[in-house]
Design a protein around this motif. Structure first.
Motif, PDB file in Angstrom:
ATOM      1  N   TRP A 173     -11.305  -1.492  -4.362  1.00 61.18           N
ATOM      2  CA  TRP A 173     -10.793  -2.871  -4.381  1.00 61.18           C
ATOM      3  C   TRP A 173     -11.696  -3.789  -5.191  1.00 61.18           C
ATOM      4  CZ3 TRP A 173      -6.832  -0.529  -3.157  1.00 61.18           C
ATOM      5  CH2 TRP A 173      -6.688   0.235  -2.009  1.00 61.18           C
ATOM      6  N   SER A 207     -14.143   2.399  -0.572  1.00 59.11           N
ATOM      7  CA  SER A 207     -13.208   1.287  -0.671  1.00 59.11           C
ATOM      8  C   SER A 207     -13.724   0.144  -1.531  1.00 59.11           C
ATOM      9  CB  SER A 207     -12.829   0.792   0.714  1.00 59.11           C
ATOM     10  OG  SER A 207     -13.980   0.423   1.429  1.00 59.11           O
ATOM     11  N   PHE A 242       0.816  -1.211   0.000  1.00 62.78           N
ATOM     12  CA  PHE A 242       0.000   0.000   0.000  1.00 62.78           C
ATOM     13  C   PHE A 242       0.851   1.263   0.000  1.00 62.78           C
ATOM     14  CE2 PHE A 242      -3.215  -3.089   1.575  1.00 62.78           C
ATOM     15  CZ  PHE A 242      -4.132  -2.915   0.552  1.00 62.78           C
ATOM     16  N   ALA A 249      -2.077   7.834   4.085  1.00 63.34           N
ATOM     17  CA  ALA A 249      -3.146   7.812   5.088  1.00 63.34           C
ATOM     18  C   ALA A 249      -4.481   7.424   4.454  1.00 63.34           C
ATOM     19  CB  ALA A 249      -3.267   9.188   5.759  1.00 63.34           C
ATOM     20  N   PHE A 250      -4.773   8.004   3.296  1.00 63.40           N
ATOM     21  CA  PHE A 250      -6.036   7.678   2.627  1.00 63.40           C
ATOM     22  C   PHE A 250      -6.041   6.233   2.134  1.00 63.40           C
ATOM     23  CE2 PHE A 250      -6.740  12.185   2.797  1.00 63.40           C
ATOM     24  CZ  PHE A 250      -8.114  12.325   2.781  1.00 63.40           C
ATOM     25  N   THR A 251      -4.937   5.815   1.584  1.00 64.18           N
ATOM     26  CA  THR A 251      -4.881   4.459   1.038  1.00 64.18           C
ATOM     27  C   THR A 251      -5.047   3.433   2.153  1.00 64.18           C
ATOM     28  OG1 THR A 251      -3.461   5.227  -0.747  1.00 64.18           O
ATOM     29  CG2 THR A 251      -3.464   2.865  -0.305  1.00 64.18           C
ATOM     30  N   THR A 304     -13.793  -2.292   8.143  1.00 63.10           N
ATOM     31  CA  THR A 304     -13.684  -1.852   6.751  1.00 63.10           C
ATOM     32  C   THR A 304     -13.070  -2.942   5.892  1.00 63.10           C
ATOM     33  OG1 THR A 304     -13.581   0.496   7.292  1.00 63.10           O
ATOM     34  CG2 THR A 304     -12.546  -0.164   5.233  1.00 63.10           C
ATOM     35  N   GLU A 331     -16.286   4.658   4.318  1.00 62.80           N
ATOM     36  CA  GLU A 331     -15.133   3.771   4.145  1.00 62.80           C
ATOM     37  C   GLU A 331     -14.300   4.161   2.921  1.00 62.80           C
ATOM     38  OE1 GLU A 331     -16.462  -0.326   4.653  1.00 62.80           O
ATOM     39  OE2 GLU A 331     -17.170   0.117   6.675  1.00 62.80           O
ATOM     40  N   TYR A 387      -8.576   8.415  -4.183  1.00 63.11           N
ATOM     41  CA  TYR A 387      -9.507   8.753  -3.100  1.00 63.11           C
ATOM     42  C   TYR A 387     -10.146  10.121  -3.339  1.00 63.11           C
ATOM     43  CZ  TYR A 387      -5.070  10.816  -1.616  1.00 63.11           C
ATOM     44  OH  TYR A 387      -3.881  11.495  -1.599  1.00 63.11           O
ATOM     45  N   THR A 414     -10.268  10.850   6.029  1.00 61.46           N
ATOM     46  CA  THR A 414      -9.907   9.705   5.180  1.00 61.46           C
ATOM     47  C   THR A 414     -11.083   8.783   4.873  1.00 61.46           C
ATOM     48  OG1 THR A 414      -9.185   8.470   7.132  1.00 61.46           O
ATOM     49  CG2 THR A 414      -7.492   9.663   5.914  1.00 61.46           C
ATOM     50  N   ARG A 444      -6.522   3.822   5.018  1.00 63.27           N
ATOM     51  CA  ARG A 444      -7.868   3.856   5.573  1.00 63.27           C
ATOM     52  C   ARG A 444      -8.826   3.009   4.738  1.00 63.27           C
ATOM     53  NH1 ARG A 444     -10.026   6.693   9.550  1.00 63.27           N
ATOM     54  NH2 ARG A 444     -12.212   6.294   9.873  1.00 63.27           N
ATOM     55  N   ARG A 445      -8.807   3.223   3.460  1.00 63.81           N
ATOM     56  CA  ARG A 445      -9.722   2.463   2.607  1.00 63.81           C
ATOM     57  C   ARG A 445      -9.287   1.006   2.491  1.00 63.81           C
ATOM     58  NH1 ARG A 445      -8.947   4.559  -3.459  1.00 63.81           N
ATOM     59  NH2 ARG A 445     -11.086   5.180  -3.184  1.00 63.81           N
ATOM     60  N   GLU A 491      -0.073  12.054   3.187  1.00 62.74           N
ATOM     61  CA  GLU A 491      -1.493  12.108   2.851  1.00 62.74           C
ATOM     62  C   GLU A 491      -1.953  10.952   1.972  1.00 62.74           C
ATOM     63  OE1 GLU A 491      -3.887  15.719   1.150  1.00 62.74           O
ATOM     64  OE2 GLU A 491      -3.934  14.048  -0.249  1.00 62.74           O
ATOM     65  N   PRO A 492      -1.310  10.704   0.836  1.00 60.35           N
ATOM     66  CA  PRO A 492      -1.801   9.577   0.017  1.00 60.35           C
ATOM     67  C   PRO A 492      -1.745   8.251   0.764  1.00 60.35           C
ATOM     68  CG  PRO A 492       0.277  10.464  -0.861  1.00 60.35           C
ATOM     69  CD  PRO A 492      -0.201  11.419   0.172  1.00 60.35           C
TER      70      PRO A 492
END
Lengths: 347, 347, 347, 347
Positions: free
Chosen positions: B103, B99, A72, A232-234, B67, B96, C81, C136, A236-237, A229-230
């Protein structure tokens, strides 16, 4: 945990349990309530602690596994049409289910050859010189990733890392280190954590803790602000943002407290050194790579391999006549001695 | 964990700590070595235990977060051009990070309206009757997902679940349940776990444990054999396959041992009932949904909201004059009493 | 092409054939050999020609369809995102198979309400004011996309476009225009192509040609240099980079030569105006939106709809009592007259 | 198209123009209106015609490029964690921007070695015997793809194809053929189209037309009914579903009418044979593969390569002393003669 007790378990360092100090830290953290998802004090404290350890301002993302940290983080930082240079034997390339391509939307891993698990900086430089920049048919250079200690149980020297870091900087590549066995490498080199990372230009570090005494967490350490930032978002999802993050933070704090991680790595390395030393003296046995961390690769007479397994020693075969033995932080010295004795007796 | 002590923390159930029985189980599991990645005895034992609990042969995948359980399970089972019906307020749809689309390669969530967080089976049936099957411009019906207990703190009755299960079977949809607060719903209904799942045709269950006393793991429970393989591969490459899986298994075992999860859920539900009851009697206060699990949604006079926060009560605002209060398994009764008293005093 | 001749075909503008000037251009281009993949002179000439048309330095990517232009351009420019604001009725959102989410790795379309197919700039501004930046769990503002002419057959005025462009600039959004019927809108406004794009801050334009006389190509027009590279790579791997690109370039050159596209759009618009005018006078008939381009939306008495279809007029039903009629560049005036006459007779 | 006339253009077969019969077919198709998106009579007629050609019931999807046919068809049919075996030099693996991984969500291409561009069926069988089935760290066998004619200008014999088809059937693999130069291979073998496809078990065929006389379309030919749906949806969202599909259908109909495609391929093959023959007799020149289709790979003295390019012959260098020359359907015999004469003179 498993009923059939082995005389020696050298299958992997992740068969180990949890170090008592880390268990204790979980109990300590289990007080009161806390903001979830890493927005509490423990997350801030973890960033501060690791910034000390790495002598650079870092952001730490505890994650469930090394695969998550590797895939990730690179996925978040690469262009979908980008490529990351890695050793052709890298775990990320061979053993993570093609995950970077999956989550990186077709981002590629470009394998480079190299002795005993190490990328040769000159080969990297050569590959970049020939890289088909602007050719829309080909992956574009985006990153380089090294494994430290390597999949072959060797360790990059600081000069080699500095050379790779210099190439990365020159070509605008993200420099990622898969440090599943970071502590084992650091213990071998006798250097600081900063020497192996911030000082040589590492941007992203998958910092292994699970194989060396933690329970359920590794850490993704981010050295570049713009990559936070990228990632953290990645994460999370990707379902890698624990609600009760404080218990991951607690493990990582305890892991580096008083350099516990180095203590534990030294023990594992010492066991592997003994094992390598002992095996190398046996007739028909050859080490396939210098034993610099906690892993031994060797060729043995097939009958000897069979005999050792029959006698209850656990390890993996890697090809005809080739085995891999891994020592862990809590490997009893007796297990090493028992294996060597059995090998001598059977040899 | 955080310094500024609150007089009552109703922000979420995931601000809670770990239940002592679960901590104890971690210590017990910390013996000897074990095969990594869920290939040891603990994984087999977990499958057996949960098969008892759900009265069906299930496969359990411990994962780091809800999630992960939600997104990766649906992603693994849907066509990229498929759609999953959900309530328009579903966590999966709103919170979420998109997400499933990420994916699941563009798999869609199709929101349905419905009172107090519940999908109306008739609305689902209607949507399916009008579904543009074969129209390549539109998502194709692949799944339906319900949240039990719902995001609004209500609980689907067994008849409603059975009706949705019947629709799913009829239309060949995967039936997924987001059970982040499964135990709270079960405690409310006073039924068995099987009543809420295998008996109504649930195929995939995101079984929450973290919010209700566990440390770092929820579980994805798979009721259909043919879905096991795609999920196993998806989770591996998503970095959700812990090497030291036994410690996740230990948490989940302890969580259901002697129906601990129901005990804890009953406590949280009871606190929420008290809270809802008390608030509803205040002038200018209205509950927005029946309090059936451990969550209270209410509208309050804005000045009262301000006053409560000023006095150290933690909760979230959800709109002008609207708040959400969540009770957790270890919420002291005193915190509820204190909030009600403060509200009465300020009202 | 199809045997059963219609008395009037108002199903869509893409039922039309190819304009003779465009056919002639294909023949002219069919001489000698040429570098493939848009690396020949025709590609350079196309960029130059369109840079004149749009009064800005643009890069043109001929692509097979409008869906390709819309989805891959936004996918190439958004964060996975990220979210793109669009009208809730946008083609991209409802009729392209969730393609942005697929190729954009979970990038979201955030629907905004708005009269007769147009986003209200104030609503956009409001949405951005409330955007959950840094959260996020939620899509992050990355782009805004308008359809010009809209799906409802209306046209954004230049002031509205300028207002949206200003909001985009202010918030750092990519401004994309789905111009499947760009020429129809331009013809309606009587402005220049630059007035509708470069002057109001459009960054990416899906420039429709197929619906208005071309054969097999639309164009993606890129106004920002930094977006050219990601789009070039994305289109290549999406199989949108024709080897014999010169024949796509030839179509686009002929399409704008002597403002052919505006001539053709004016004709289609005029037919739609006649049609709307005539229908509006009938009892029980109401137009659902002003007829500003080449599309008429109207409610008719159900019996009248049935009668018209029975008499061989082709169009689509859009709901109970609601129909859509589209006029094309080569629609004979007689077909409009025949439909109106039949409607009056049946009314 | 390009001003600087070459004495002979052997850069690629896609530098060619359109065959007159195909141009004429476009004009013929340009009458009346037609349902868009391949729902008109022309699409049905195309399926019928190709079903005759391939002696099997097939569904044909005209697409813009071979990359689209290759990537999206395999992406639609593979598991995200699946792997497709291919020759290590396959176009799909080296020259399509990692597109299968992108649109196939991490699906892998597993390269196999093989003489002169051909997969050895025994090597494929061996790879499958050793495939790590069920190992979540590794790609799972899903497909095998061959290029016919190969990237090296050779052609698989029918026995080799049958052997690969048998392996595919045995292991449940999708059998895909990249037939960018299908007609050249068929012309070489002197067999029927069915002999090379339906009779040996091909499931998916990327049927090239552009390189051999068409303008803007190749075809994806689907032999298995169950693969039609996922491919239709995937192509739609990939923007590969032309609205004016009849013009793609017209090209493909004309292309196979009276076996035009074989006529054209025979001409190109004959030119390449002459070229290969002539070159092979020169001192210091060696062919790197038998010339079986329309491509010649040869090593030449570097000075000779320079001389030929200096004299205005176009071709690509593929390494030190190695060149590739491609003959096209409309290559004048004089260009071949001129090149050979120049080579003899310079040699």
């Amino acid at each position: 945990m498993e009923k059939k007790a082995m005389r020696g378990d050298f299958r992997s360092d992740n068969v180990a349990g949890i170090h008592p100090a880390i268990m204790a830290a979980l109990a300590t953290a289990n007080q009161g309530t806390a903001q979830p998802y890493g927005q509490d004090d423990s997350a801030r404290a973890l960033n501060a602690r690791f910034s000390d350890v790495f002598e650079a301002e870092v952001t730490v993302f505890p994650v469930a596994t090394g695969t998550a940290a590797n895939s990730f983080s690179l996925a978040a930082c690469m262009r979908p049409y980008g490529g990351a240079y890695c050793h052709e034997g890298a775990h990320l390339r061979l053993s993570e289910g093609n995950s970077l391509a999956a989550w990186g939307h077709g981002a590629a891993l470009v394998g480079l050859p190299g002795e005993v698990g190490r990328i040769d900086p000159a080969a990297l430089r050569q590959a970049l010189a020939e890289a088909p920049r602007g050719n829309t048919q080909k992956p574009q250079p985006d990153a380089v990733t090294v494994t430290q200690a390597t999949e072959r149980g060797t360790v990059y020297g600081l000069d080699a890392l500095a050379a790779i870091g210099a190439v990365a900087r020159e070509h605008g590549l993200v420099f990622h280190m898969d440090g599943a066995r970071f502590a084992n490498a650091q213990a071998h080199l006798g250097c600081s954590a900063a020497d192996m990372t911030s000082r040589v230009g590492v941007d992203l570090l998958s910092f292994g803790a699970t194989k060396n005494g933690a329970m359920s967490t590794d850490a993704l350490v981010v050295f570049r602000r713009d990559l936070v930032e990228p990632i953290a978002f990645t994460l999370r999802r990707a379902g890698q943002t624990w609600s009760k993050m404080r218990f991951a933070a607690a493990q990582l704090q305890a892991y580096v407290e008083g350099e516990l991680h180095l203590d534990l790595a030294r023990r594992a390395n010492a066991r592997a050194a003994q094992l390598g030393h002992g095996l190398a003296r046996l007739p028909g046995v050859a080490l396939l790579a210098p034993v610099e961390a906690n892993i031994v690769f060797a060729t043995l007479p097939p009958a000897l391999i069979d005999a050792l397994q029959a006698q209850g020693f656990g390890f993996y075969r890697r090809g005809p006549g080739e085995i891999r033995l891994v020592c862990r932080f809590d490997q009893p010295e007796e297990e090493v001695a028992a294996l060597l004795q059995a090998a001598r007796a059977a040899g």
